[in-house]
Structure formats: structure tokens, C-alpha cells
Design a protein around this motif. Structure first.
Motif, mmCIF file in Angstrom:
data_model
loop_
_atom_site.group_PDB
_atom_site.id
_atom_site.type_symbol
_atom_site.label_atom_id
_atom_site.label_comp_id
_atom_site.label_asym_id
_atom_site.label_seq_id
_atom_site.Cartn_x
_atom_site.Cartn_y
_atom_site.Cartn_z
ATOM 1 N N THR A 38 0.812 -1.227 0.000
ATOM 2 C CA THR A 38 0.000 0.000 0.000
ATOM 3 C C THR A 38 0.842 1.272 0.000
ATOM 4 O O THR A 38 0.295 2.367 0.129
ATOM 5 C CB THR A 38 -0.925 0.034 1.232
ATOM 6 O OG1 THR A 38 -0.125 0.037 2.416
ATOM 7 C CG2 THR A 38 -1.872 -1.154 1.233
ATOM 8 N N LEU A 39 2.147 1.137 -0.154
ATOM 9 C CA LEU A 39 3.026 2.321 -0.105
ATOM 10 C C LEU A 39 2.727 3.264 -1.263
ATOM 11 O O LEU A 39 2.533 2.825 -2.401
ATOM 12 C CB LEU A 39 4.481 1.903 -0.138
ATOM 13 C CG LEU A 39 5.002 1.117 1.062
ATOM 14 C CD1 LEU A 39 6.440 0.720 0.840
ATOM 15 C CD2 LEU A 39 4.848 1.927 2.337
ATOM 16 N N ILE A 40 2.702 4.554 -0.974
ATOM 17 C CA ILE A 40 2.514 5.572 -2.005
ATOM 18 C C ILE A 40 3.801 6.402 -2.058
ATOM 19 O O ILE A 40 4.184 7.041 -1.077
ATOM 20 C CB ILE A 40 1.305 6.466 -1.685
ATOM 21 C CG1 ILE A 40 0.039 5.603 -1.660
ATOM 22 C CG2 ILE A 40 1.193 7.581 -2.701
ATOM 23 C CD1 ILE A 40 -1.191 6.329 -1.180
ATOM 24 N N PHE A 41 4.450 6.393 -3.217
ATOM 25 C CA PHE A 41 5.734 7.058 -3.368
ATOM 26 C C PHE A 41 5.556 8.470 -3.910
ATOM 27 O O PHE A 41 4.632 8.748 -4.680
ATOM 28 C CB PHE A 41 6.638 6.262 -4.308
ATOM 29 C CG PHE A 41 7.172 5.004 -3.690
ATOM 30 C CD1 PHE A 41 8.418 4.996 -3.097
ATOM 31 C CD2 PHE A 41 6.420 3.838 -3.662
ATOM 32 C CE1 PHE A 41 8.918 3.852 -2.510
ATOM 33 C CE2 PHE A 41 6.895 2.689 -3.079
ATOM 34 C CZ PHE A 41 8.159 2.684 -2.503
ATOM 35 N N LYS A 42 6.470 9.356 -3.501
ATOM 36 C CA LYS A 42 6.493 10.734 -3.983
ATOM 37 C C LYS A 42 7.810 10.952 -4.719
ATOM 38 O O LYS A 42 8.823 10.325 -4.404
ATOM 39 C CB LYS A 42 6.433 11.716 -2.813
ATOM 40 C CG LYS A 42 5.194 11.609 -1.963
ATOM 41 C CD LYS A 42 5.291 12.574 -0.796
ATOM 42 C CE LYS A 42 4.203 12.290 0.209
ATOM 43 N NZ LYS A 42 4.422 13.019 1.465
ATOM 44 N N VAL A 43 7.808 11.880 -5.660
ATOM 45 C CA VAL A 43 9.025 12.197 -6.406
ATOM 46 C C VAL A 43 9.942 13.031 -5.516
ATOM 47 O O VAL A 43 9.513 13.982 -4.874
ATOM 48 C CB VAL A 43 8.690 12.977 -7.699
ATOM 49 C CG1 VAL A 43 9.960 13.431 -8.406
ATOM 50 C CG2 VAL A 43 7.846 12.113 -8.621
ATOM 51 N N TRP A 44 11.232 12.639 -5.484
ATOM 52 C CA TRP A 44 12.232 13.381 -4.704
ATOM 53 C C TRP A 44 12.657 14.606 -5.514
ATOM 54 O O TRP A 44 13.153 14.480 -6.618
ATOM 55 C CB TRP A 44 13.453 12.498 -4.431
ATOM 56 C CG TRP A 44 14.541 13.237 -3.717
ATOM 57 C CD1 TRP A 44 15.680 13.734 -4.255
ATOM 58 C CD2 TRP A 44 14.564 13.600 -2.334
ATOM 59 N NE1 TRP A 44 16.427 14.360 -3.297
ATOM 60 C CE2 TRP A 44 15.767 14.293 -2.111
ATOM 61 C CE3 TRP A 44 13.699 13.394 -1.264
ATOM 62 C CZ2 TRP A 44 16.110 14.791 -0.862
ATOM 63 C CZ3 TRP A 44 14.056 13.885 -0.028
ATOM 64 C CH2 TRP A 44 15.240 14.571 0.171
#
Length: 190
Positions: A182-188
Motif C-alpha cells: 500500500t506504499l505511495i511514493f512521492k518524487v524526490w
């Protein structure tokens, strides 16, 4: 008549208010007189002002810089997993860290085991990093989530899995597997 404390407070507030005005005026003057600023700086450099100042304050400057760096990186201390993505949006590498900023600086500076020089970045057609903070996990659990992502995403630059730890209960492993899905990644972009 004002008390001594009221007078002190008034003078302090007056100083603060006028200090800001004075700083604004100084910035405006500097912006309108770039040539004069350049001449002043060159003259100070010729006179050895900067070198003399540094020599006289070297220990204080080094201590300040060391503390600044430590404090700067402290704000990024938090368990995190991250992905290196290429232009085709494929995952090239999966990693984890307790300090995302420090880790990104090492990767992007070519100082990690990936040795991401500008040439290698281009050759791999790297696009960006994505990250996701992991709350309520310890280091062992973070490494377990990282190994789950490595296996799931089949990242080509991962040559080994993180050290597995048997101290995680089977029940907790199931929870972490569900969590990893369920992880939601964000752009670094920092």
C-alpha cells in the motif's frame, strides 16, 4: 511615565523594527549598485580581509559549519524506502535509509556503491528518485520492507538483498507485506 522594563521593551522593539527597515534599504541599495558592490568586494579581497578574517576565526567557522551540517541533516531523519526510476518508468534500484537527504546526496554525488556519475546516470537513462516514509517501523522492519520491494520490483541495480533478520515475528511479517503493497511514493525534488 514608563517603567524601566517598559522602556527596555520599547527600545528593543524599536531596534527590531528599524533593523528590518535598515536591512531592506541595504538590500535595495545593493541591488541598485552591483558595480559598487563588486568594487568593494574586490578591494576587500586585495586587502586580504577575507583571508585574515578566516585565519582569525577558523576554529569558530569550522565548528559552525560542522554543527550546521549535522543539524541540517537531522530534519530528514526518518525511516524511508526509495526507488531509482528510469525514463521508461522502470525501477532500476530499490533502497532504504534512515536519512533520505543524506542518502540522496550520496547517490547523486556519485559517493554510493552505485557510483552514479553523470555519465552513468545518462547511460542508465535515469529519470528521478521516488521515496516513501515508513512510519512505525524499526530498522529491521525497514530492511524487510526494502527486501520485499526488491523482490517485487525486480530492480536491475540491486546486486544483493539487505541482511534479513529473524527477530521479526511471522505475524509482523504479514503486516509488513500488506504495508509494502500500500506504499505511495512521492518524487524526490529537494
Amino acid at each position: 511615565m514608563k517603567t524601566v522594563e517598559e522602556q527596555k521593551e520599547y527600545r528593543h522593539n524599536y531596534y527590531i523594527e528599524h533593523k528590518k527597515i535598515e536591512q531592506a534599504q541595504q538590500k535595495a541599495w545593493q541591488a541598485n549598485n552591483p558595480e559598487k558592490i563588486r568594487q568593494i568586494r574586490e578591494q576587500l579581497k586585495e586587502d586580504g580581509y577575507y583571508k585574515n578574517y578566516y585565519d582569525a576565526n577558523k576554529e569558530d567557522i569550522m565548528a559552525y559549519n560542522s554543527n550546521y551540517k549535522k543539524n541540517y541533516y537531522k530534519q530528514f531523519e526518518r525511516n524511508v524506502v526509495y526507488l531509482l526510476i528510469n525514463k521508461s518508468l522502470e525501477v532500476l534500484y530499490t533502497g532504504s535509509s534512515f536519512n533520505i537527504k543524506q542518502r540522496m546526496d550520496k547517490h547523486l554525488g556519485g559517493w554510493s556503491h552505485l557510483e552514479l556519475t553523470k555519465e552513468k546516470w545518462s547511460d542508465l537513462e535515469c529519470s528521478h528518485f521516488e521515496y516513501c516514509y515508513l512510519d512505525n517501523v524499526d530498522k529491521n522492519e525497514r530492511l524487510y520492507v526494502e527486501s520485499l520491494l526488491i523482490n517485487k520490483l525486480d530492480a536491475v541495480l540491486n546486486s544483493y538483498e539487505p541482511i534479513k533478520n529473524d527477530r521479526i515475528t511471522e505475524e509482523r511479517k504479514v503486516e509488513l507485506e500488506e504495508y509494502a503493497d500500500t506504499l505511495i511514493f512521492k518524487v524526490w525534488n529537494k
